[in-house]
Scaffold this active site. Sequence first.
Site, short mmCIF file in Angstrom:
data_model
loop_
_atom_site.label_atom_id
_atom_site.label_comp_id
_atom_site.label_asym_id
_atom_site.label_seq_id
_atom_site.Cartn_x
_atom_site.Cartn_y
_atom_site.Cartn_z
N GLY A 156 2.79 11.05 4.82
CA GLY A 156 3.44 10.31 5.89
C GLY A 156 4.11 11.28 6.85
O GLY A 156 3.98 12.50 6.72
N PHE A 158 7.25 12.18 7.25
CA PHE A 158 8.32 13.05 6.76
C PHE A 158 8.02 13.67 5.40
O PHE A 158 8.88 14.32 4.81
CB PHE A 158 9.64 12.29 6.65
CG PHE A 158 10.27 12.02 7.98
CD1 PHE A 158 10.38 13.03 8.92
CD2 PHE A 158 10.76 10.76 8.28
CE1 PHE A 158 10.98 12.79 10.14
CE2 PHE A 158 11.37 10.51 9.50
CZ PHE A 158 11.47 11.52 10.45
N GLY A 159 6.85 13.42 4.86
CA GLY A 159 6.57 14.02 3.56
C GLY A 159 5.44 13.32 2.85
O GLY A 159 4.64 12.62 3.48
N ASP A 272 6.24 -3.06 12.53
CA ASP A 272 5.15 -2.07 12.40
C ASP A 272 3.95 -2.69 11.68
O ASP A 272 3.29 -2.03 10.89
CB ASP A 272 5.67 -0.85 11.63
CG ASP A 272 4.85 0.40 11.92
OD1 ASP A 272 4.06 0.37 12.89
OD2 ASP A 272 5.00 1.38 11.20
P1 ADP Z 1 5.38 7.13 6.64
O1 ADP Z 1 6.55 6.25 6.81
O2 ADP Z 1 5.76 8.56 6.74
O3 ADP Z 1 4.21 6.74 7.51
P2 ADP Z 1 4.21 5.72 4.45
O4 ADP Z 1 5.23 4.90 3.75
O5 ADP Z 1 3.34 5.00 5.42
O6 ADP Z 1 4.89 6.97 5.14
O7 ADP Z 1 3.33 6.45 3.34
C1 ADP Z 1 2.33 7.38 3.68
C2 ADP Z 1 1.06 7.13 2.88
O8 ADP Z 1 1.34 7.17 1.46
C3 ADP Z 1 0.46 5.75 3.09
O9 ADP Z 1 -0.42 5.75 4.17
C4 ADP Z 1 -0.24 5.47 1.77
O10 ADP Z 1 -1.51 6.08 1.73
C5 ADP Z 1 0.63 6.17 0.76
N1 ADP Z 1 1.57 5.22 0.16
C6 ADP Z 1 2.76 4.81 0.67
N2 ADP Z 1 3.37 3.93 -0.12
C7 ADP Z 1 2.56 3.75 -1.18
C8 ADP Z 1 2.62 2.93 -2.38
N3 ADP Z 1 3.67 2.14 -2.61
N4 ADP Z 1 1.60 3.00 -3.25
C9 ADP Z 1 0.54 3.80 -3.00
N5 ADP Z 1 0.41 4.57 -1.92
C10 ADP Z 1 1.41 4.56 -1.00
#
Ligand code: ADP
Length: 441
Positions: A156, A158-159, A272
């Site tokens: 994502g 930030f990490g 979003d």
């Molecule tokens: P950001 O806010 O930085 O965009 P996200 O919350 O969208 O971060 O998470 C980045 C990526 O991590 C997502 O696109 C997904 O692929 C994975 N991810 C996030 N949350 C989950 C979860 N609860 N279970 C599985 N994969 C996740």
Amino acid sequence: MDIDNMVQNSALVRAREGGGNKGRSWRWKEMLRFPHISECRELAKTIERDYYDLCVYQPIGKKLFHLYCLTRPELSCFSFFFYNFLCVPQANQCVPSLANMHLFYPFRFLHEYLSQEPFTQYQFSMHFDRFLQWKHLERRPITKYNFREYRLLGKGGFGEVWASQVRATGMMYACKKLEKTHVKKWQGEHMALNEKELLEEVDSRFVVNLAYAYETKHSLCMVLTMMSGGDLRFHIHNMGKPGLTMDRVYFYAAEVCCGLIHLHQKSIVYRDLKPENILLDDKGHIRISDLGLAVKLEDGDLVQGRVGTLYYMAPEVISKEKYNMSPDWWGLGCLIYEMIAGKSPFRDKSERPKSSEMEKRIISKTVEYNEKFSTDAVDICNGLLNRNPKHRLGCQGLGGKEVKTHPFFRQINFRMLEGGLVEPSFKPDVILIASFSCWQS
Ligand code: ADP
Ligand code: MG
Ligand code: MG
């Protein structure tokens, strides 16, 4: 896929399935050992002695109070009612109409009775001691040593997000790590805190839940519901012909709708909504994820702010007007459209229009529907994609009820859905998904 990923994947799959120890660490018994009751004195002094909180709302408290009632013959006749009807069933076990059962007469009357002398006596019982021991265990600080990490799930802003397992129980979660240096550099402290605070507040089977939060030297970690079935963007665009079958469209749209209504009930605008933020679990249910842009509104307040992803942004957001929950209903319109058509309503699949062009289209372009759209589908999309938030479906002051009752959802029994009693028709292939996400990240 390289060999490292393959090894990580099979370890993850094994961990998810659980071996003899169901994925628990060999020291799990030690980790879950109860503290001696003398260690719980401080807690006994400070814990608020509220009957509903201690004996009705908390599952462990409910169970122990029930066991206590069974030890008193004159109370044991209540305990049948108590356990089967009086208590708030856990969100993941009940039909919603039962959830507020404890408020109804004559249950309220029984609770009034139990909250007097029986509750007072309960607090002197060994069952209550056991409750304090549980609470003490639960309140121990969480650190990275409580978890075992498997593999990267995604990246994502930030990490990274890692598959992570609680050593003591074997439960799998997704751990979203925000790198402190990165957060600082982009002045994201407020955003990170906001996301955590909102996640703490929500409790819905249609929104990713926060199980734990902790920090390490380098990152802030949020331990979230594991969603191993991939995101909707992947399912719409990468699994053969773009788009989904109608039974899946109805089902996902209805679950997202319930998730939005839950957020809105908590005065949270999500802002979003787009396919990549809707994640599937291994059974095929969806949850709304990534509350990074969500915001909580104070009583009847409006908010202003151009946030979100341009392709899915509502006209009132683009033109910097004030709004409350309306952008989310617009987002649902875009999502339903994209699930059916296999492309977003204002952009063709491979097209990358300039932002000024995109804004123009969102503000004035007539949405076109192909032959895949039934009359009901056209009608719900037109209702949700109404450019005037005052006339938009979902924004009529009914808390989204008019969306649920739209003929488009004729096949959906919302009560069953909210109770988790509807089986998804499609079950994702988690191994396939895992190998795809390896390529992408
Ligand atoms: P950001 O806010 O930085 O965009 P996200 O919350 O969208 O971060 O998470 C980045 C990526 O991590 C997502 O696109 C997904 O692929 C994975 N991810 C996030 N949350 C989950 C979860 N609860 N279970 C599985 N994969 C996740
Ligand atoms: Mg994201
Ligand atoms: Mg985010």
